[in-house]
Motif scaffolding. Structure first.
Motif, short mmCIF file in Angstrom:
data_model
loop_
_atom_site.label_atom_id
_atom_site.label_comp_id
_atom_site.label_asym_id
_atom_site.label_seq_id
_atom_site.Cartn_x
_atom_site.Cartn_y
_atom_site.Cartn_z
N ALA A 15 0.82 -1.22 0.00
CA ALA A 15 0.00 0.00 0.00
C ALA A 15 0.84 1.26 0.00
O ALA A 15 0.37 2.33 -0.37
CB ALA A 15 -0.95 0.00 1.19
N MET A 16 2.11 1.14 0.39
CA MET A 16 3.00 2.30 0.39
C MET A 16 3.15 2.90 -1.00
O MET A 16 3.45 4.07 -1.15
CB MET A 16 4.37 1.92 0.96
CG MET A 16 4.36 1.65 2.43
SD MET A 16 5.99 1.12 3.01
CE MET A 16 5.66 0.98 4.77
N ALA A 17 2.95 2.09 -2.02
CA ALA A 17 3.13 2.54 -3.40
C ALA A 17 1.81 2.91 -4.07
O ALA A 17 1.76 3.05 -5.28
CB ALA A 17 3.83 1.43 -4.20
N GLN A 53 11.82 4.22 0.94
CA GLN A 53 12.61 3.05 0.53
C GLN A 53 11.81 2.15 -0.40
O GLN A 53 12.34 1.62 -1.38
CB GLN A 53 13.07 2.27 1.76
CG GLN A 53 14.06 3.02 2.60
CD GLN A 53 14.35 2.31 3.90
OE1 GLN A 53 13.48 1.66 4.49
NE2 GLN A 53 15.59 2.43 4.37
N MET A 54 10.54 1.98 -0.11
CA MET A 54 9.68 1.13 -0.93
C MET A 54 9.54 1.70 -2.34
O MET A 54 9.63 0.98 -3.33
CB MET A 54 8.31 0.98 -0.26
CG MET A 54 7.27 0.27 -1.09
SD MET A 54 7.78 -1.39 -1.52
CE MET A 54 6.29 -1.93 -2.33
N LEU A 55 9.29 3.00 -2.43
CA LEU A 55 9.15 3.62 -3.75
C LEU A 55 10.44 3.51 -4.56
O LEU A 55 10.40 3.27 -5.77
CB LEU A 55 8.70 5.08 -3.60
CG LEU A 55 7.30 5.27 -3.03
CD1 LEU A 55 7.02 6.75 -2.81
CD2 LEU A 55 6.25 4.64 -3.92
N GLN A 56 11.57 3.66 -3.90
CA GLN A 56 12.85 3.50 -4.59
C GLN A 56 13.02 2.06 -5.07
O GLN A 56 13.49 1.82 -6.17
CB GLN A 56 14.01 3.90 -3.68
CG GLN A 56 14.09 5.39 -3.44
CD GLN A 56 15.11 5.75 -2.37
OE1 GLN A 56 15.58 4.91 -1.61
NE2 GLN A 56 15.45 7.03 -2.32
N ALA A 57 12.64 1.11 -4.23
CA ALA A 57 12.75 -0.31 -4.60
C ALA A 57 11.85 -0.63 -5.79
O ALA A 57 12.27 -1.33 -6.72
CB ALA A 57 12.39 -1.19 -3.40
N ARG A 58 10.63 -0.12 -5.77
CA ARG A 58 9.72 -0.36 -6.91
C ARG A 58 10.27 0.26 -8.19
O ARG A 58 10.20 -0.34 -9.26
CB ARG A 58 8.33 0.23 -6.62
CG ARG A 58 7.49 -0.58 -5.68
CD ARG A 58 6.56 -1.50 -6.46
NE ARG A 58 5.94 -2.48 -5.60
CZ ARG A 58 4.66 -2.52 -5.31
NH1 ARG A 58 3.84 -1.61 -5.80
NH2 ARG A 58 4.18 -3.47 -4.53
N HIS A 59 10.80 1.47 -8.06
CA HIS A 59 11.33 2.16 -9.23
C HIS A 59 12.49 1.38 -9.86
O HIS A 59 12.62 1.32 -11.07
CB HIS A 59 11.78 3.58 -8.86
CG HIS A 59 12.32 4.35 -10.01
ND1 HIS A 59 11.54 4.81 -11.04
CD2 HIS A 59 13.59 4.73 -10.30
CE1 HIS A 59 12.29 5.45 -11.91
NE2 HIS A 59 13.54 5.42 -11.50
N SER A 60 13.33 0.77 -9.02
CA SER A 60 14.49 0.03 -9.53
C SER A 60 14.25 -1.47 -9.65
O SER A 60 15.18 -2.23 -9.90
CB SER A 60 15.71 0.31 -8.66
OG SER A 60 15.46 -0.12 -7.33
N HIS A 61 12.98 -1.88 -9.46
CA HIS A 61 12.60 -3.30 -9.56
C HIS A 61 13.42 -4.17 -8.61
O HIS A 61 13.86 -5.26 -8.97
CB HIS A 61 12.73 -3.81 -11.00
CG HIS A 61 11.96 -2.98 -11.98
ND1 HIS A 61 10.58 -3.02 -12.05
CD2 HIS A 61 12.37 -2.06 -12.89
CE1 HIS A 61 10.19 -2.16 -12.99
NE2 HIS A 61 11.24 -1.57 -13.50
#
Length: 141
Positions: A15-17, A53-61
């Protein structure tokens, strides 16, 4: 680890994303305010840090980081329930009413896949994650 904790941790991080994040965060912090008010502000700050951190992780897969963040929140939620076992019902309501609805259908299905309960009295049961084929166990005449 409790299945609701696992599902809620996964749903919270997913849900953070989402666009619903602010509402999800508010409801999550409200849970802490009711149960462990002295920790609510810290949890609020932690959630925002972890969201970045979650958004960065999603952006970089970066699936490893996403899974790690899920683990962090599963541990947080498990610790909360260990200190306050009566909070289990509130955590389930948070999951059902706010976390899961914020997710798309595939993420929601994935979150709820860990919540399976079966009770059988005087018969048999088969629980499977996919199709099951077999013959009836009814007596042949």
């Amino acid at each position: 680890m409790d299945a609701v904790v696992m599902a809620a941790g996964s749903a919270l991080v997913a849900a953070m994303a989402t666009d619903a994040w602010q509402q999800v965060r508010e409801h999550t912090v409200a849970l802490w305010r009711r149960i462990r008010p002295e920790q609510a502000e810290q949890v609020d700050g932690d959630l925002e840090t972890l969201r970045t951190q979650m958004l960065q992780a999603r952006h970089s897969h970066d699936l490893d980081t996403e899974q790690s963040l899920e683990g962090v929140w599963r541990l947080q939620l498990q610790a909360l329930l260990q200190r306050e076992p009566v909070a289990a019902d509130e955590l389930r309501r948070l999951l059902d009413d706010h976390l899961a609805p914020a997710l798309d259908s595939s993420e929601r299905t994935q979150v709820y896949s860990v919540l399976q309960n079966t009770t059988v009295h005087g018969g048999s049961s088969t629980v499977a994650g996919r199709d099951v084929y077999g013959e009836s166990s009814a007596p042949k005449e």
